[in-house]
Design a protein around this motif. Sequence first.
Motif, PDB file in Angstrom:
ATOM      1  N   ALA A 251       6.812   7.148  -4.996  1.00  0.00           N
ATOM      2  CA  ALA A 251       7.488   5.858  -5.131  1.00  0.00           C
ATOM      3  C   ALA A 251       6.493   4.731  -5.399  1.00  0.00           C
ATOM      4  CB  ALA A 251       8.309   5.559  -3.877  1.00  0.00           C
ATOM      5  N   VAL A 252       5.359   4.729  -4.692  1.00  0.00           N
ATOM      6  CA  VAL A 252       4.406   3.626  -4.902  1.00  0.00           C
ATOM      7  C   VAL A 252       3.605   3.805  -6.191  1.00  0.00           C
ATOM      8  CG1 VAL A 252       4.288   2.958  -2.481  1.00  0.00           C
ATOM      9  CG2 VAL A 252       2.618   4.597  -3.365  1.00  0.00           C
ATOM     10  N   THR A 253       3.370   5.042  -6.608  1.00  0.00           N
ATOM     11  CA  THR A 253       2.672   5.218  -7.881  1.00  0.00           C
ATOM     12  C   THR A 253       3.591   4.906  -9.054  1.00  0.00           C
ATOM     13  OG1 THR A 253       3.039   7.613  -7.857  1.00  0.00           O
ATOM     14  CG2 THR A 253       0.930   6.824  -7.002  1.00  0.00           C
ATOM     15  N   ALA A 254       4.900   5.008  -8.860  1.00  0.00           N
ATOM     16  CA  ALA A 254       5.838   4.560  -9.898  1.00  0.00           C
ATOM     17  C   ALA A 254       5.781   3.038 -10.032  1.00  0.00           C
ATOM     18  CB  ALA A 254       7.258   5.016  -9.574  1.00  0.00           C
ATOM     19  N   LEU A 255       5.584   2.350  -8.906  1.00  0.00           N
ATOM     20  CA  LEU A 255       5.442   0.884  -8.923  1.00  0.00           C
ATOM     21  C   LEU A 255       4.101   0.453  -9.510  1.00  0.00           C
ATOM     22  CD1 LEU A 255       6.737  -0.049  -5.354  1.00  0.00           C
ATOM     23  CD2 LEU A 255       7.911  -0.451  -7.537  1.00  0.00           C
ATOM     24  N   HIS A 256       3.058   1.220  -9.216  1.00  0.00           N
ATOM     25  CA  HIS A 256       1.682   0.878  -9.591  1.00  0.00           C
ATOM     26  C   HIS A 256       1.011   2.104 -10.227  1.00  0.00           C
ATOM     27  CE1 HIS A 256       2.374  -2.517  -6.915  1.00  0.00           C
ATOM     28  NE2 HIS A 256       2.598  -1.682  -5.920  1.00  0.00           N
ATOM     29  N   PRO A 257       1.235   2.365 -11.502  1.00  0.00           N
ATOM     30  CA  PRO A 257       0.683   3.571 -12.141  1.00  0.00           C
ATOM     31  C   PRO A 257      -0.836   3.714 -12.003  1.00  0.00           C
ATOM     32  CG  PRO A 257       2.338   2.576 -13.547  1.00  0.00           C
ATOM     33  CD  PRO A 257       2.105   1.618 -12.413  1.00  0.00           C
ATOM     34  N   ALA A 258      -1.569   2.615 -11.949  1.00  0.00           N
ATOM     35  CA  ALA A 258      -3.029   2.691 -11.802  1.00  0.00           C
ATOM     36  C   ALA A 258      -3.442   3.276 -10.456  1.00  0.00           C
ATOM     37  CB  ALA A 258      -3.652   1.305 -11.981  1.00  0.00           C
ATOM     38  N   LEU A 259      -2.526   3.314  -9.517  1.00  0.00           N
ATOM     39  CA  LEU A 259      -2.800   3.856  -8.191  1.00  0.00           C
ATOM     40  C   LEU A 259      -2.815   5.383  -8.175  1.00  0.00           C
ATOM     41  CD1 LEU A 259      -3.137   3.246  -5.130  1.00  0.00           C
ATOM     42  CD2 LEU A 259      -0.638   3.165  -5.005  1.00  0.00           C
ATOM     43  N   ALA A 260      -2.149   6.028  -9.131  1.00  0.00           N
ATOM     44  CA  ALA A 260      -1.969   7.486  -9.121  1.00  0.00           C
ATOM     45  C   ALA A 260      -3.274   8.276  -8.968  1.00  0.00           C
ATOM     46  CB  ALA A 260      -1.200   7.941 -10.351  1.00  0.00           C
ATOM     47  N   PRO A 261      -4.320   8.015  -9.777  1.00  0.00           N
ATOM     48  CA  PRO A 261      -5.530   8.830  -9.621  1.00  0.00           C
ATOM     49  C   PRO A 261      -6.250   8.580  -8.292  1.00  0.00           C
ATOM     50  CG  PRO A 261      -5.856   7.141 -11.305  1.00  0.00           C
ATOM     51  CD  PRO A 261      -4.416   7.097 -10.907  1.00  0.00           C
ATOM     52  N   ILE A 262      -6.110   7.403  -7.756  1.00  0.00           N
ATOM     53  CA  ILE A 262      -6.744   7.091  -6.468  1.00  0.00           C
ATOM     54  C   ILE A 262      -5.975   7.758  -5.334  1.00  0.00           C
ATOM     55  CG2 ILE A 262      -7.312   5.220  -4.863  1.00  0.00           C
ATOM     56  CD1 ILE A 262      -7.701   3.507  -7.504  1.00  0.00           C
ATOM     57  N   ALA A 263      -4.654   7.671  -5.384  1.00  0.00           N
ATOM     58  CA  ALA A 263      -3.827   8.292  -4.349  1.00  0.00           C
ATOM     59  C   ALA A 263      -4.025   9.803  -4.318  1.00  0.00           C
ATOM     60  CB  ALA A 263      -2.365   7.944  -4.572  1.00  0.00           C
ATOM     61  N   ALA A 264      -4.302  10.386  -5.471  1.00  0.00           N
ATOM     62  CA  ALA A 264      -4.484  11.837  -5.555  1.00  0.00           C
ATOM     63  C   ALA A 264      -5.678  12.330  -4.745  1.00  0.00           C
ATOM     64  CB  ALA A 264      -4.627  12.267  -7.013  1.00  0.00           C
ATOM     65  N   VAL A 265      -6.677  11.487  -4.543  1.00  0.00           N
ATOM     66  CA  VAL A 265      -7.885  11.900  -3.816  1.00  0.00           C
ATOM     67  C   VAL A 265      -8.050  11.175  -2.479  1.00  0.00           C
ATOM     68  CG1 VAL A 265      -9.108  12.591  -5.911  1.00  0.00           C
ATOM     69  CG2 VAL A 265      -9.348  10.237  -5.061  1.00  0.00           C
ATOM     70  N   SER A 266      -7.052  10.396  -2.106  1.00  0.00           N
ATOM     71  CA  SER A 266      -7.138   9.598  -0.886  1.00  0.00           C
ATOM     72  C   SER A 266      -6.722  10.385   0.349  1.00  0.00           C
ATOM     73  CB  SER A 266      -6.231   8.373  -1.003  1.00  0.00           C
ATOM     74  OG  SER A 266      -6.728   7.472  -1.950  1.00  0.00           O
ATOM     75  N   THR A 267      -7.238   9.933   1.486  1.00  0.00           N
ATOM     76  CA  THR A 267      -6.754  10.390   2.774  1.00  0.00           C
ATOM     77  C   THR A 267      -5.509   9.566   3.078  1.00  0.00           C
ATOM     78  OG1 THR A 267      -8.962  10.942   3.547  1.00  0.00           O
ATOM     79  CG2 THR A 267      -7.295  10.534   5.240  1.00  0.00           C
TER      80      THR A 267
ATOM     81  N   TYR B 248      -2.519  -0.383   1.581  1.00  0.00           N
ATOM     82  CA  TYR B 248      -3.594   0.074   0.693  1.00  0.00           C
ATOM     83  C   TYR B 248      -4.931  -0.478   1.164  1.00  0.00           C
ATOM     84  CZ  TYR B 248       0.593   0.490  -2.173  1.00  0.00           C
ATOM     85  OH  TYR B 248       1.856   0.779  -2.630  1.00  0.00           O
ATOM     86  N   TRP B 249      -5.966   0.331   1.043  1.00  0.00           N
ATOM     87  CA  TRP B 249      -7.316  -0.063   1.435  1.00  0.00           C
ATOM     88  C   TRP B 249      -8.259   0.112   0.245  1.00  0.00           C
ATOM     89  CZ3 TRP B 249      -7.466  -2.535   5.864  1.00  0.00           C
ATOM     90  CH2 TRP B 249      -6.439  -2.311   6.776  1.00  0.00           C
ATOM     91  N   ALA B 250      -9.240  -0.768   0.170  1.00  0.00           N
ATOM     92  CA  ALA B 250     -10.344  -0.692  -0.803  1.00  0.00           C
ATOM     93  C   ALA B 250      -9.835  -0.521  -2.238  1.00  0.00           C
ATOM     94  CB  ALA B 250     -11.329   0.400  -0.395  1.00  0.00           C
ATOM     95  N   ALA B 251     -10.264   0.543  -2.924  1.00  0.00           N
ATOM     96  CA  ALA B 251      -9.901   0.749  -4.332  1.00  0.00           C
ATOM     97  C   ALA B 251      -8.397   0.922  -4.515  1.00  0.00           C
ATOM     98  CB  ALA B 251     -10.634   1.970  -4.891  1.00  0.00           C
ATOM     99  N   ALA B 252      -7.713   1.440  -3.518  1.00  0.00           N
ATOM    100  CA  ALA B 252      -6.251   1.572  -3.604  1.00  0.00           C
ATOM    101  C   ALA B 252      -5.610   0.182  -3.646  1.00  0.00           C
ATOM    102  CB  ALA B 252      -5.712   2.375  -2.429  1.00  0.00           C
ATOM    103  N   ARG B 253      -6.123  -0.731  -2.857  1.00  0.00           N
ATOM    104  CA  ARG B 253      -5.622  -2.112  -2.865  1.00  0.00           C
ATOM    105  C   ARG B 253      -5.865  -2.751  -4.226  1.00  0.00           C
ATOM    106  NH1 ARG B 253      -7.870  -5.940   1.660  1.00  0.00           N
ATOM    107  NH2 ARG B 253      -6.615  -4.487   2.876  1.00  0.00           N
ATOM    108  N   ALA B 254      -7.037  -2.537  -4.780  1.00  0.00           N
ATOM    109  CA  ALA B 254      -7.351  -3.106  -6.096  1.00  0.00           C
ATOM    110  C   ALA B 254      -6.430  -2.521  -7.167  1.00  0.00           C
ATOM    111  CB  ALA B 254      -8.819  -2.850  -6.445  1.00  0.00           C
ATOM    112  N   ALA B 255      -6.178  -1.228  -7.123  1.00  0.00           N
ATOM    113  CA  ALA B 255      -5.324  -0.588  -8.125  1.00  0.00           C
ATOM    114  C   ALA B 255      -3.870  -1.034  -7.998  1.00  0.00           C
ATOM    115  CB  ALA B 255      -5.420   0.928  -8.011  1.00  0.00           C
ATOM    116  N   ALA B 256      -3.403  -1.208  -6.762  1.00  0.00           N
ATOM    117  CA  ALA B 256      -2.021  -1.620  -6.536  1.00  0.00           C
ATOM    118  C   ALA B 256      -1.830  -3.110  -6.792  1.00  0.00           C
ATOM    119  CB  ALA B 256      -1.598  -1.271  -5.112  1.00  0.00           C
ATOM    120  N   GLY B 257      -2.905  -3.874  -6.617  1.00  0.00           N
ATOM    121  CA  GLY B 257      -2.795  -5.321  -6.800  1.00  0.00           C
ATOM    122  C   GLY B 257      -2.095  -6.020  -5.651  1.00  0.00           C
ATOM    123  N   THR B 258      -1.996  -5.336  -4.524  1.00  0.00           N
ATOM    124  CA  THR B 258      -1.350  -5.896  -3.338  1.00  0.00           C
ATOM    125  C   THR B 258      -1.872  -5.174  -2.101  1.00  0.00           C
ATOM    126  OG1 THR B 258       0.795  -6.443  -2.343  1.00  0.00           O
ATOM    127  CG2 THR B 258       0.637  -4.320  -3.479  1.00  0.00           C
TER     128      THR B 258
END
Length: 89
Positions: free
Chosen positions: A44-60, A18-28
């Motif tokens: 699988a990773v958004t199930a582990l870290h639900p806060a990551l879902a909206p960031i992953a949706a717009v990420s490269t 994870y990079w930048a905001a994705a790292r912050a949302a995942a907490g790792t």
Amino acid sequence: MPSEQDPATSAGPVTVRYWAAARAAAGTDQDVVDGGTVAATVAAVTALHPALAPIAAVSTLLLDGRAVTRDAVVASGSVLEVLPPFAGG
């Protein structure tokens, strides 16, 4: 009939970084999950870290250093990187 695993549903361990905001949302910095497709790995990773879902949706998403679509197959041992949009320049 021999049983073979569908690569779209399971593959083996994949490192997700994870990079930048994705790292912050995942907490790792990274996780290791079972792969399959990019979409399955992201699920699988958004199930582990639900806060990551909206960031992953717009990420490269980079698979072993190359931009990929969510239907790309992820091989065991691959590295998937989640790069959120960056502001500034």
